[in-house]
Design a protein around this motif. Structure first.
Motif, mmCIF file in Angstrom:
data_model
loop_
_atom_site.group_PDB
_atom_site.id
_atom_site.type_symbol
_atom_site.label_atom_id
_atom_site.label_comp_id
_atom_site.label_asym_id
_atom_site.label_seq_id
_atom_site.Cartn_x
_atom_site.Cartn_y
_atom_site.Cartn_z
ATOM 1 N N VAL A 91 36.069 37.374 39.445
ATOM 2 C CA VAL A 91 37.955 37.683 38.733
ATOM 3 C C VAL A 91 38.020 38.710 39.114
ATOM 4 C CG1 VAL A 91 38.786 37.013 36.499
ATOM 5 C CG2 VAL A 91 37.165 35.137 37.495
ATOM 6 N N ALA A 92 38.256 39.362 39.497
ATOM 7 C CA ALA A 92 38.557 41.358 39.791
ATOM 8 C C ALA A 92 39.413 41.890 38.645
ATOM 9 C CB ALA A 92 38.260 41.741 40.850
ATOM 10 N N SER A 93 40.765 40.926 38.589
ATOM 11 C CA SER A 93 41.966 41.414 37.577
ATOM 12 C C SER A 93 41.432 41.487 36.378
ATOM 13 C CB SER A 93 42.839 40.696 37.570
ATOM 14 O OG SER A 93 42.262 39.109 37.412
ATOM 15 N N LEU A 125 38.383 43.034 35.433
ATOM 16 C CA LEU A 125 37.275 43.928 34.940
ATOM 17 C C LEU A 125 38.998 45.559 35.022
ATOM 18 C CD1 LEU A 125 35.484 45.984 34.889
ATOM 19 C CD2 LEU A 125 35.400 45.758 37.343
ATOM 20 N N ARG A 140 36.085 27.476 42.840
ATOM 21 C CA ARG A 140 37.141 28.210 43.036
ATOM 22 C C ARG A 140 37.889 28.265 42.868
ATOM 23 N NH1 ARG A 140 36.230 34.106 44.301
ATOM 24 N NH2 ARG A 140 37.893 34.289 42.148
ATOM 25 N N GLU A 179 42.627 31.239 40.073
ATOM 26 C CA GLU A 179 41.655 31.900 39.112
ATOM 27 C C GLU A 179 41.527 33.356 38.417
ATOM 28 O OE1 GLU A 179 37.334 29.699 39.546
ATOM 29 O OE2 GLU A 179 37.067 31.878 38.832
ATOM 30 N N ASP A 180 41.407 34.276 39.911
ATOM 31 C CA ASP A 180 41.365 34.923 39.570
ATOM 32 C C ASP A 180 42.539 36.244 39.455
ATOM 33 O OD1 ASP A 180 41.042 38.072 39.793
ATOM 34 O OD2 ASP A 180 39.935 38.159 41.137
ATOM 35 N N VAL A 181 43.709 35.673 40.412
ATOM 36 C CA VAL A 181 45.239 35.966 39.964
ATOM 37 C C VAL A 181 45.857 35.186 40.770
ATOM 38 C CG1 VAL A 181 46.807 38.132 40.818
ATOM 39 C CG2 VAL A 181 44.399 38.579 40.453
ATOM 40 N N GLU A 235 51.807 37.051 39.229
ATOM 41 C CA GLU A 235 51.462 37.296 36.959
ATOM 42 C C GLU A 235 51.422 38.807 37.629
ATOM 43 O OE1 GLU A 235 47.325 35.588 37.324
ATOM 44 O OE2 GLU A 235 47.200 37.370 35.424
ATOM 45 N N ILE A 266 49.708 41.916 37.568
ATOM 46 C CA ILE A 266 48.171 42.613 37.211
ATOM 47 C C ILE A 266 47.789 44.602 36.561
ATOM 48 C CG2 ILE A 266 47.263 41.137 39.422
ATOM 49 C CD1 ILE A 266 48.331 43.211 41.550
ATOM 50 N N ARG A 286 42.844 53.256 38.949
ATOM 51 C CA ARG A 286 41.800 53.349 39.020
ATOM 52 C C ARG A 286 41.100 52.574 40.883
ATOM 53 N NH1 ARG A 286 40.393 50.287 33.768
ATOM 54 N NH2 ARG A 286 42.188 49.330 34.628
ATOM 55 N N ILE A 309 39.105 50.035 40.845
ATOM 56 C CA ILE A 309 38.751 48.716 40.676
ATOM 57 C C ILE A 309 40.289 48.216 41.133
ATOM 58 C CG2 ILE A 309 39.129 48.816 38.416
ATOM 59 C CD1 ILE A 309 37.145 46.285 40.297
ATOM 60 N N VAL A 350 42.141 45.205 43.503
ATOM 61 C CA VAL A 350 42.887 44.329 42.713
ATOM 62 C C VAL A 350 43.650 43.728 43.190
ATOM 63 C CG1 VAL A 350 44.349 42.677 40.823
ATOM 64 C CG2 VAL A 350 41.712 44.008 40.675
#
Lengths: 621, 621
Positions: A362-364, A366, B129, B133-135, B139, B141, B149, B151, B155
């Motif tokens: 789940v990078a988002s 972070l 997964r 689940e992540d994005v 949405e 972000i 950055r 990171i 994303v």
């Protein structure tokens, strides 16, 4: 051939051992000072000129010879003739040869164009900046292994240094591996993923002063990977491989490193971040980072950053830590060090931290996080309200502009968040049931609560404290989201026949409504299979992708994912907040936004929302 | 026309008023994500794809349909045929259409090439997964006004964002003014100074995300300056003028700004940094910074950095603060806020801060500083040992590698410092008399003391604590430094006749020797005129430049400045340290360096030093 066992090492031990085995001999290059910003000095830098190089006036006034002023007194001023005995001088001007002191302008009487009067004696060398006061020629002005900042550029130029010896930056190969990857800019087909870790890794390498060499994607073929590593080791000083560090059937990285050199460590006892490979090939460090973005990020910070620090002989600074209270329980398993991402907010002057999603993928989370909570190996977590230490990954004080909203999940919060973000504030939703939300607010762990539907009479009595107020949020339509008309006729029938259902967390309005509906339909909740998702959007995305059949949501999300929407009920949502908080700058800003035409229009345009009374005060309970 | 009066404003008030009056309307540009590192988002960034986009395996294992496993038990394994009922799958692979769960590889029994065994039932969607689940597509972000950055790059790429809307950076004109300035790279003649502040200012602007436009040097001519400001305001979003912000005869800046626009504030109640000009011309902020490097640096941080923050709508983070004990008294005048540069060291786990040179011209002290001690307007300082708050300008923990050496000044320490710096340590000398040095060590405010010459018997008794040890430093020659053979025959005669003398601080060996010499010569110290300098190098520089005639020093410094050297005496210098400190990593490193051939050779090559016993233990007192 499935290698599933490995011997994990504790993080700190693995790092120390790896760093000890790596030897660097970076070369030195000379660069003009004007291009040396952010480079690292390879030797001490020595001033070539003194600053000042000769005595300078430290004040505006007249330059005089001190011995000519010894008789001066307020009732016996000494007259000096301009040009010979006294010379007007400005701060920073070199002292004329005859003079050895300055009398400031405000202590001087002007007689005429030719003469000034002095009312007090001045000691010699008064108000004069001495030779070498700032820097002496030959003095060391910067140590070796120092990152050059703009202020250092100024000092070097002023003291006559025009070239500076700096370490050549390490060239670091970045090799993304995986047959499923496509380069950024290409549209991924089913089963393909856009390579994004390589860009993240290259970005941090650049930030740390290294030169990343992005080698392009290497498919999961041992020979191909072997060749890539071989050629990377030839042209670069370090190699970072991404993915392929686990033990799956396509994870050849370990065997490739073993074939070309040796593996110092495979696997560290951390969660996430475990499947890291630390190797050395032809004397050069080769780090295999896990594929999940969070694990890749952590491995990079744990192992690659110290390599860069070792290369340059600098420390990039310790973690910036703060003490915070936990907003919710944090529960982890023992047996590995856990690294939990947290978001931090400031409520009534106290810092509160909330854990974010746990998965390594789940990078988002972070990207949204303020820092890390590090849970030792033998520890299994903390209770809400306990004090813990957080390592920050954002500048201090970022949390001051964070608005913590507990309670009902609602897509309207996203619109509010967007509106607030352009005014410098970040809305951070804490989706939870109404009762839990109130409890959280009560204990000072959030700024306000979003609640929906009716409030029970008992609750109203409990909340009958005039220090709490209610504010109209908006009116919303809720209902069923699905890909196509439910097969066997009615929704209740479809659910009974095993439609894949996705629902909101317990305690939320959608869950409460659904439980009441089940009771109406005579469905026993224990017979139902379902999965829980945090909000409408996650449910919509799962249904759209075919991973679920039906769920509760709103018209806006249904439309966004191209789903059918069957309205089921309509209700008001309202904010509950401490009365005095509404007078804070954040509170005033929230009220302003709720009442603003731009917020109301945007939310209503999404469909299913009515904002006529948004931001109106309802009063106490 | 000498304008000497101005109405100073408190710093915070001046800044607030200025920022309130400035209005920006930055424009937005779209850049590829791959080039967006460190840019600031102008709008919220919205995911275009969900991550994952379809269900993925979260483990290595086989993908199955959960309902086929319900009967499985350790004593009743279920067999599944590979290819139809079960498919080997790696972490991150998309789930086959038929499957809805993963069974991890370690829970699988391999029967043959065609079949596997399952020993336990698996619930559906286990180890998968989920979509979004992540994005989730749609949405947000990243919020607006967010510094991107590495990171965040990851994303964005992962969620299908390839272009991002960012604020166009402000273009900031940097105009160095002063007829005495020459560009870096040119050799300054007498009365000229190399322009260095402009490079420093441009460096910080770049760090903060602005685009500096270095306009070249403008001489002190009102018309010329007026034209430069006019054309800078046309092409840039802000203007920074350097120097010419004071009230000297050549300080035209205020009147130029007044002519072109208006002056919001001239002068703030701070020390240093007072003569700042805050103006607005054609709606654009024009900041006049003082010419002294420290004042220019502070004005930049106080006024220009907040302008950049306002432009981008971001805060760059709060000051990183630490609590420290003061190593010496800090005494300031009331009436203005004082900003004192300090260096920080860590002694026995406690942080100690030492104030650095006070003058606003002493840029090298800022380059050496760890942070600022801010003394409120109505406060006049603190005593040694008191606890104060320091705002850091270096990464946390930098002080861990700082070695604080109190006591005798000696050029040998410079060589030692150089040697240590290439091993990651910074030696910070605290020049003071021997007795004061011992006191400082005793109270835990430094790591060790350098002492020279004989130690009195009384002192020896006082120090007779076996927890203190003495270590040989080196043997040194001391004597007189001068430009030419002393005029009237002997040095004593020359001094009596008024030669300009420069000497070391009281309590140091050189001062003690000199005082004894005066007594021998029958000179009354009160008859002597002299100035005090911290070390040999400052004395040498002053003599070389003709600002003094004679002083005490060493052969190495005399040679460096082309001075004559008349030897006067020879003596041993030694280090005193706590016995247990020598076992610390810093202590061991020091001993190693003292004993190393490279240190000994370098120091002896300077002339006047003998290092045969460097690093040998003398023992206790």
């Amino acid at each position: 051939m499935r290698q599933t066992e490995w011997k994990l090492a504790p993080l700190d031990e693995a790092r120390e051992r790896f760093l000890r085995e790596v030897r660097f001999s970076p070369s030195v290059e000379s660069v003009p000072v004007l291009k040396a910003h952010d480079r690292i000095t390879a030797k001490p830098v020595v001033a070539r000129r003194s600053v000042p190089e000769y005595p300078l006036a430290a004040m505006d006034g007249v330059a005089v010879r001190a011995e000519m002023t010894v008789q001066a007194a307020p009732d016996n001023p000494v007259q000096l003739s301009l040009g010979r005995e006294a010379i007007w001088i400005d701060t920073g001007d070199p002292l004329p040869d005859f003079a050895d002191a300055i009398i400031p302008v405000e202590q001087i009487g002007v007689v005429d164009e030719q003469k000034v009067q002095i009312f007090n004696p001045v000691p010699s060398w008064k108000h004069i900046r001495m030779v070498g006061e700032d820097v002496c020629a030959g003095e060391t002005i910067l140590p070796a292994n120092h990152r050059i900042r703009p202020i250092d550029l100024g000092v070097m130029l002023a003291s006559g240094v025009e070239e500076v010896s700096v370490w050549k930056p390490p060239r670091v190969a970045v090799i993304p591996t995986g047959s499923e990857l496509v380069l950024p800019g290409q549209a991924p087909e089913r089963g393909q993923i856009v390579e994004s870790n390589g860009t993240m890794i290259s970005g941090y390498l650049r930030e740390w002063g290294a030169v990343p060499d992005y080698c392009g994607i290497v498919p999961d073929e041992p020979d191909h990977l072997l060749q890539s590593v071989q050629s990377a080791v030839k042209k670069c000083d370090m190699v970072v491989l991404n993915a392929g560090s686990s033990a799956g059937s396509e994870d050849f990285t370990v065997s490739v490193i073993r074939k070309l050199g040796r593996v110092v460590q495979h696997g560290v006892a951390t969660r996430p971040g475990k499947p890291v490979i630390l190797g050395i090939v032809e004397g050069k460090p080769v780090v295999g980072l896990p594929g999940y973005p969070i694990s890749a990020y952590l491995g990079l910070q744990w192992f690659v950053r110290p390599l860069i620090e070792k290369w340059f002989g600098v420390k990039m600074g310790e973690a910036n830590e703060i003490r915070v209270r936990l907003g919710t329980d944090v529960v982890v398993k023992t047996g590995a060090e856990d690294f939990v991402r947290v978001a931090v907010g400031e409520v009534r002057g106290e810092m509160v931290a909330y854990p974010l999603a746990k998965g390594a993928g789940v990078a988002s989370s972070l990207s949204r996080a303020d820092g890390w909570l590090r849970v030792p190996t033998d520890h299994n977590g903390w209770k809400a309200g306990e004090s813990v230490t957080v390592e920050l990954i954002r500048p201090r004080g970022s949390w001051k502009s964070r608005l913590l909203v507990a309670g009902e999940p609602d897509a309207g919060l996203d619109v509010l968040a967007d509106q607030l973000s352009s005014r410098g504030f970040t809305l951070f939703p804490l989706p939870m049931g109404q009762e839990e939300g109130w409890h959280t607010l009560w204990e000072g762990r959030c700024h306000l609560v979003l609640s929906a539907g009716d409030i029970s009479e008992t609750k109203k009595v409990e909340m009958k404290d005039p220090s709490w107020v209610r504010i109209h949020g908006w009116r919303r339509v809720r209902g069923w989201m699905m890909r196509s008309v439910s097969g066997p006729g009615s929704i209740s029938k479809w659910l009974r026949q095993g439609a894949q259902l996705m629902i909101h967390p317990s305690g939320t309005r959608s869950r409460q409504w659904l439980e009441a509906q089940w009771a109406d339909w005579g469905i026993n909740p224990e017979d139902m299979q379902y999965r829980v998702a945090a909000n409408d959007r996650q449910i919509g995305a799962a249904i759209a992708a075919g991973a679920a059949d039906i769920g509760i949501g709103c018209p806006a999300v249904a439309r966004e994912f191209g789903l059918l929407f069957v309205p089921a009920w309509e209700e008001d949502v309202q904010f509950v907040a401490p009365k005095d908080w509404l007078r804070s700058s954040m509170g005033r800003l929230l009220m302003e936004e709720l009442q603003s035409p731009s917020f109301r229009t945007r939310l209503e345009m999404m469909g299913g929302y009515r904002c006529g009374k948004s931001g109106e005060m309802i009063g106490s309970f």
